[in-house]
Design a protein around this motif. Structure first.
Motif, PDB file in Angstrom:
ATOM      1  N   UNK A   1       2.300  33.449  -0.622  1.00  0.00           N
ATOM      2  CA  UNK A   1       3.308  33.995  -1.656  1.00  0.00           C
ATOM      3  C   UNK A   1       4.478  33.991  -0.682  1.00  0.00           C
ATOM      4  N   UNK A   2       4.632  34.543   0.620  1.00  0.00           N
ATOM      5  CA  UNK A   2       5.735  34.732   1.331  1.00  0.00           C
ATOM      6  C   UNK A   2       6.462  33.261   1.533  1.00  0.00           C
ATOM      7  N   UNK A   3       5.691  32.371   2.064  1.00  0.00           N
ATOM      8  CA  UNK A   3       6.245  30.966   1.989  1.00  0.00           C
ATOM      9  C   UNK A   3       6.801  30.196   1.112  1.00  0.00           C
ATOM     10  N   UNK A   4       5.849  30.401  -0.228  1.00  0.00           N
ATOM     11  CA  UNK A   4       6.092  29.758  -1.292  1.00  0.00           C
ATOM     12  C   UNK A   4       7.526  30.308  -1.769  1.00  0.00           C
ATOM     13  N   UNK A   5       7.814  31.578  -1.773  1.00  0.00           N
ATOM     14  CA  UNK A   5       8.804  32.215  -2.601  1.00  0.00           C
ATOM     15  C   UNK A   5       9.804  32.873  -1.549  1.00  0.00           C
ATOM     16  N   UNK A   6      10.036  32.328  -0.143  1.00  0.00           N
ATOM     17  CA  UNK A   6      11.004  32.640   0.268  1.00  0.00           C
ATOM     18  C   UNK A   6      11.197  34.119   0.353  1.00  0.00           C
ATOM     19  N   UNK A   7      10.139  34.992   0.652  1.00  0.00           N
ATOM     20  CA  UNK A   7      10.437  36.334   0.700  1.00  0.00           C
ATOM     21  C   UNK A   7      11.071  36.651   1.991  1.00  0.00           C
ATOM     22  N   UNK A   8      11.947  37.503   2.114  1.00  0.00           N
ATOM     23  CA  UNK A   8      12.844  37.620   3.378  1.00  0.00           C
ATOM     24  C   UNK A   8      11.695  38.604   4.263  1.00  0.00           C
ATOM     25  N   UNK A   9      11.979  38.428   5.692  1.00  0.00           N
ATOM     26  CA  UNK A   9      11.174  39.136   6.547  1.00  0.00           C
ATOM     27  C   UNK A   9      12.037  40.287   7.098  1.00  0.00           C
TER      28      UNK A   9
ATOM     29  N   UNK B   1      12.477  48.501  10.214  1.00  0.00           N
ATOM     30  CA  UNK B   1      12.661  48.378   8.691  1.00  0.00           C
ATOM     31  C   UNK B   1      11.310  48.479   7.893  1.00  0.00           C
ATOM     32  N   UNK B   2      10.417  47.619   8.390  1.00  0.00           N
ATOM     33  CA  UNK B   2       9.243  47.652   7.704  1.00  0.00           C
ATOM     34  C   UNK B   2       8.603  48.908   8.051  1.00  0.00           C
ATOM     35  N   UNK B   3       8.767  49.489   8.918  1.00  0.00           N
ATOM     36  CA  UNK B   3       8.275  50.794   9.141  1.00  0.00           C
ATOM     37  C   UNK B   3       8.650  51.885   8.389  1.00  0.00           C
ATOM     38  N   UNK B   4       9.979  51.810   7.954  1.00  0.00           N
ATOM     39  CA  UNK B   4      10.699  52.533   6.811  1.00  0.00           C
ATOM     40  C   UNK B   4      10.101  52.306   5.775  1.00  0.00           C
ATOM     41  N   UNK B   5       9.216  51.450   5.400  1.00  0.00           N
ATOM     42  CA  UNK B   5       8.967  51.276   3.986  1.00  0.00           C
ATOM     43  C   UNK B   5       9.630  50.178   3.139  1.00  0.00           C
ATOM     44  N   UNK B   6      10.300  49.356   4.080  1.00  0.00           N
ATOM     45  CA  UNK B   6      11.119  48.282   3.198  1.00  0.00           C
ATOM     46  C   UNK B   6      10.798  47.050   3.250  1.00  0.00           C
ATOM     47  N   UNK B   7       9.348  46.670   3.938  1.00  0.00           N
ATOM     48  CA  UNK B   7       8.827  45.289   3.827  1.00  0.00           C
ATOM     49  C   UNK B   7       8.831  44.790   2.357  1.00  0.00           C
ATOM     50  N   UNK B   8       8.580  43.627   2.239  1.00  0.00           N
ATOM     51  CA  UNK B   8       8.700  43.051   0.915  1.00  0.00           C
ATOM     52  C   UNK B   8       7.551  42.199   0.692  1.00  0.00           C
TER      53      UNK B   8
ATOM     54  N   UNK C   1       3.016  50.088 -10.891  1.00  0.00           N
ATOM     55  CA  UNK C   1       2.147  49.373  -9.775  1.00  0.00           C
ATOM     56  C   UNK C   1       2.842  48.966  -8.591  1.00  0.00           C
ATOM     57  N   UNK C   2       4.053  49.371  -8.668  1.00  0.00           N
ATOM     58  CA  UNK C   2       5.200  49.403  -7.213  1.00  0.00           C
ATOM     59  C   UNK C   2       5.041  47.726  -7.015  1.00  0.00           C
ATOM     60  N   UNK C   3       5.040  46.917  -7.957  1.00  0.00           N
ATOM     61  CA  UNK C   3       5.170  45.371  -7.685  1.00  0.00           C
ATOM     62  C   UNK C   3       6.489  44.865  -7.548  1.00  0.00           C
ATOM     63  N   UNK C   4       7.684  45.826  -7.594  1.00  0.00           N
ATOM     64  CA  UNK C   4       8.762  45.535  -7.420  1.00  0.00           C
ATOM     65  C   UNK C   4       9.618  45.952  -6.359  1.00  0.00           C
ATOM     66  N   UNK C   5      10.318  44.837  -5.695  1.00  0.00           N
ATOM     67  CA  UNK C   5      10.981  45.109  -4.414  1.00  0.00           C
ATOM     68  C   UNK C   5      12.500  45.028  -4.474  1.00  0.00           C
ATOM     69  N   UNK C   6      13.023  45.785  -3.516  1.00  0.00           N
ATOM     70  CA  UNK C   6      14.601  46.074  -3.457  1.00  0.00           C
ATOM     71  C   UNK C   6      15.137  45.291  -2.002  1.00  0.00           C
ATOM     72  N   UNK C   7      16.010  44.471  -2.420  1.00  0.00           N
ATOM     73  CA  UNK C   7      16.733  44.110  -1.004  1.00  0.00           C
ATOM     74  C   UNK C   7      17.514  44.834  -0.595  1.00  0.00           C
ATOM     75  N   UNK C   8      17.126  45.893   0.389  1.00  0.00           N
ATOM     76  CA  UNK C   8      17.906  46.866   0.862  1.00  0.00           C
ATOM     77  C   UNK C   8      19.101  46.379   1.754  1.00  0.00           C
TER      78      UNK C   8
END
Lengths: 243, 529
Positions: free
Chosen positions: A23-31, A36-43, A119-126
């Motif tokens: 999914x990450x590679x297909x959809x260009x999900x930002x890394x 930041x990931x530890x803060x809960x901002x991973x997408x 479901x928490x499926x939505x992510x925000x670009x912080x």
């Protein structure tokens, strides 16, 4: 009419997280950076996590008497999605084929949908997305674009919400191919990246309105259940219970 | 040329044209805080909302809390001014202007919070271009806009006669722009009969219209939360609960603002204890209603023990949000106590040691020390005699007793200090209501269904912007009352006329007892049957 749906057989799922990576590679999900990931901002449009997420009654137990279950979770593409009901600007909407889509060019970043989704499926670009080194050179060039419209794997600006689209760009491409070849589009010409990559072949994808399709047949299984059925969202992702 | 009472002129108009060093120092300090907030906001714009403490699942944080809080504060104006005007409460006259100003400025600052919170503030107008009426956020945009327009008008209309008074009574030294401003804004007011009739009619109509708008504003804010299915928010009483809370915090803010105005401008002859006493009664009632709603809301969650909802409640009662929750309860309890108990104490109670103010100070120190010992030492040194939970319980009981001592001693001290007691209550309520909003928004955010429980802590960016918002609110208030009179001159003058007319009315004296044969029983004379 087509109603795209996914069936995930938890008996076959090995929780390898291949779906998340595909999914990450297909959809260009930002890394995001580790801090930041530890803060809960991973997408992770498709997330794999222990289930129940917050053990209250179900105790996984002490080693060696332990049973850990995992759940893989794309967007449910609900028939009655709480997210589109709350969006003030129609940045998220359900199309004719039951896909819940997200228009990055319209989103105002109020995060009401992220709050409303149970479901928490939505992510925000912080922050603005960044890719390092070779990752930046291998972004998926696909995008769905029009006047005031930016969807799919298109690189998102900071401050907007994004989510799993069932790889809508693949659907568009499959349609275009069928059209170019001058034939009718068939539902089995398109699967999202997570379905294609699934190690245990645990994922099935298809048209829920077609009585002969795999997903329709599997949805009738006695093992079939949907996530959080009690919140009235009528998801189109159907799970098959672990045996 | 409109005439003005000499005292009104000295007290209400002349200070507008004098700005002491203290005023400019206050303005400079506030501007500094706002400037710092502006800098932090620019940083947030550049780096994105990653500068805040928000994350997944705490998608909303302090900005949302501030938004609900400030819009709640804004209910001061409608409640005091509109409801009291409609019901013809005479004592409202000196405090309507302050109340209406709070409304307007709180709405401005509250709306700013939404801009702070948006990921794409550049797209804010999309709400009007592409608005979807199905979204509670759009209902909110509509009702807040209507309320802002309505309350600005409602602030302006009763200001017109005062502006005309100012125009005609400007000191000769006043700068030209101010004379121009007053004559422009007074719209050619001459104070003739037609103008008065029109003005009174307009104010009366607006006062009636603005009450449902105000109720709708905070109801809709509650519906932003309650229309989702998130645990702890999906509650039917949220609408009235929020409206009650809004009016409650609004009165608190009004008390604070009117006390500051009263103290700084020495308006003790205008804003008297009558205003404090009457509004205080309303305040007591709101405290009781607030406690009732809070209890009802939490009891159903506690009794239901639903899988998704109970962790939210547990986090408030004894989890990570417990300090904030119990502080809120304590503050509201203090507010209720200082409003209700002092007037009930008999004066003779002062002879008892229990009501000695010195005891209050002593108990307060004891409570703080005990509380600190209990919270900062893992094992209390008395374990030989009592078990650890037993010591904790004893400790809490002692803290409670010490607080009771503070309450009793303090209550007697406050007996003759109505204004001080009211201000203590107001500060408690305003802080408590901010905490209430926090306790509603954040615990639900951090306890979602399918995301691991998490925590939320605001960062410097959010704290700075909150401080800047408060500073902006105070600055707007300060500048407004440097330009316009803090007390509605014509309304107070009108009140004096009414009072004087009343004093001239001769109330028929009762006939001396015995002159008329009185019935022995209600209804019938003896022997008439």
């Amino acid at each position: 009419m087509t109603r795209w749906a996914m069936v995930i057989d938890l008996d076959k799922c090995v929780a390898c997280q291949g779906c998340s990576i595909a999914c990450r590679f297909e959809n260009n999900t930002p890394v995001v950076k580790p801090n930041e990931a530890l803060k809960g901002r991973a997408i992770r449009w498709n997330d794999v996590f222990p289930f129940p997420t917050n053990p209250l009654e179900a105790d996984p137990g002490e080693y060696p008497e332990t049973k850990q279950r995992y759940l893989t979770r794309p967007c449910m593409h609900c028939d009655n999605p709480p997210c589109i009901k709350v969006c003030p600007v129609q940045a998220t909407f359900r199309d004719d084929e039951g896909l819940v889509r997200q228009n990055y060019a319209r989103c105002i970043g109020c995060r009401f949908c992220t709050v409303a989704c149970p479901y928490g499926v939505r992510y925000f670009n912080w922050a603005a997305p960044e890719w390092e080194g070779s990752l930046a050179e291998h972004l998926n060039p696909d995008r769905i674009e029009g006047p005031g419209d930016l969807e799919g794997p298109a690189v998102r600006p900071k401050g907007v919400v994004e989510k799993c689209t069932f790889c809508i760009q693949r659907l568009h491409k499959a349609r275009a191919r069928a059209e170019a070849e001058g034939r009718e589009f068939r539902a089995d010409e398109y699967v999202p990246a997570c379905v294609q990559t699934c190690t245990g072949k645990a994922r099935y994808f298809g048209d829920l309105d077609d009585p002969e399709s795999t997903v329709t047949l599997l949805a009738k299984s006695p093992r079939a259940f949907r996530l959080l059925e009690d919140v009235g969202t009528h998801p189109k992702v159907i799970y098959l219970r672990e045996g | 040329m409109l005439q003005i009472d000499a005292q009104d002129k000295a007290k209400l108009i002349d200070p507008l044209f004098r700005a002491g060093i203290r005023f400019w120092v206050a303005v400079a300090l506030l501007l500094a805080v706002i400037g710092w907030g502006g800098y932090m906001y620019v940083r947030q714009l550049i780096y994105g909302l990653s500068q805040t403490g928000m994350q997944r699942p705490a998608y909303w944080g302090v900005y949302m809390v501030n938004f609900i809080f400030f819009i709640g504060i804004s209910h001061a104006g409608t409640l005091i001014s509109a409801i009291l005007r409609v019901t013809g409460a005479e004592w409202r006259r000196p405090i309507t202007r302050v109340a209406e100003a709070i409304t307007v400025f709180a709405l401005v600052v509250g709306t700013l919070q939404i801009i702070f919170d948006m990921g794409r503030p550049d797209r804010v107008l999309f709400v009007f271009f592409y608005g979807r009426l199905q979204s509670p956020l759009l209902w909110d945009a509509i009702s807040v806009t209507a309320y802002l327009l309505g309350s600005v008008t409602y602030l302006y209309l009763p200001l017109i006669p005062d502006l005309a008074i100012l125009r005609d009574n400007c000191p000769p030294t006043a700068p030209r722009w101010r004379k121009g401003l007053y004559s422009l804004l007074s719209l050619g007011w001459r104070g003739n009969r037609t103008q008065w009739v029109r003005l009174e009619k307009a104010i009366a109509v607006l006062a009636v219209i603005i009450i449902p708008v105000a109720v709708s504003v905070h109801t809709i804010i509650s519906w932003i939360l309650a229309t989702t299915v998130q645990p702890g928010w999906h509650s039917t009483i949220f609408g009235p609960y929020f409206v009650v809370g809004a009016i409650f915090s609004g009165i608190g803010a009004l008390f604070m603002a009117m006390t500051i105005v009263r103290r700084l401008m020495r308006l003790e002859n205008y804003i008297t204890t009558r205003q404090y006493r009457n509004l205080g009664l309303l305040f007591i009632a709101m405290t009781a209603i607030w406690f009732y709603f809070t209890y009802a809301e939490h009891l159903t969650l506690a009794a239901g023990q639903q899988t998704a909802e109970f962790p939210v409640l547990a986090s408030k009662l004894w989890g990570q949000f417990a300090p904030g929750f119990w502080l809120m309860v304590l503050l509201m309890g203090v507010a209720f106590w200082v409003l209700v108990i002092p007037p009930l104490l008999p004066r003779r109670a002062g002879r008892l040691v229990l009501f000695n103010p010195r005891l209050a100070v002593g108990s307060g120190v004891a409570a703080v020390i005990l509380f600190a010992v209990m919270n900062y030492s893992r094992n209390l040194p008395l374990t030989a005699a009592l078990s650890q939970p037993g010591i904790r319980l004893t400790g809490w009981v002692l803290v409670g007793l010490a607080l009771l001592g503070v309450g009793l001693g303090g209550a007697f001290w406050l007996k003759d200090r109505l204004v001080t007691a009211t201000v203590i209550a107001a500060v408690c309520v305003v802080v408590g209501m901010w905490l209430e909003r926090w306790n509603i928004v954040v615990p639900t955010m951090t306890h979602p269904r399918l995301i691991p429980f998490w925590f939320y802590r605001p960062t410097l960016t959010e704290i700075s912007l909150t401080a800047a918002s408060v500073a902006l609110f105070i600055l707007l208030f300060l500048l407004f009352f440097k330009l316009f009179p803090a007390v509605s001159i014509w309304e107070v003058a009108e009140g004096r006329v009414i009072d004087e007319a009343r004093s001239r009315v001769k109330i028929p004296a009762p006939t001396p007892v015995g002159a008329v044969s009185r019935p022995k029983h209600w209804g019938f004379e003896e022997g008439q049957q």
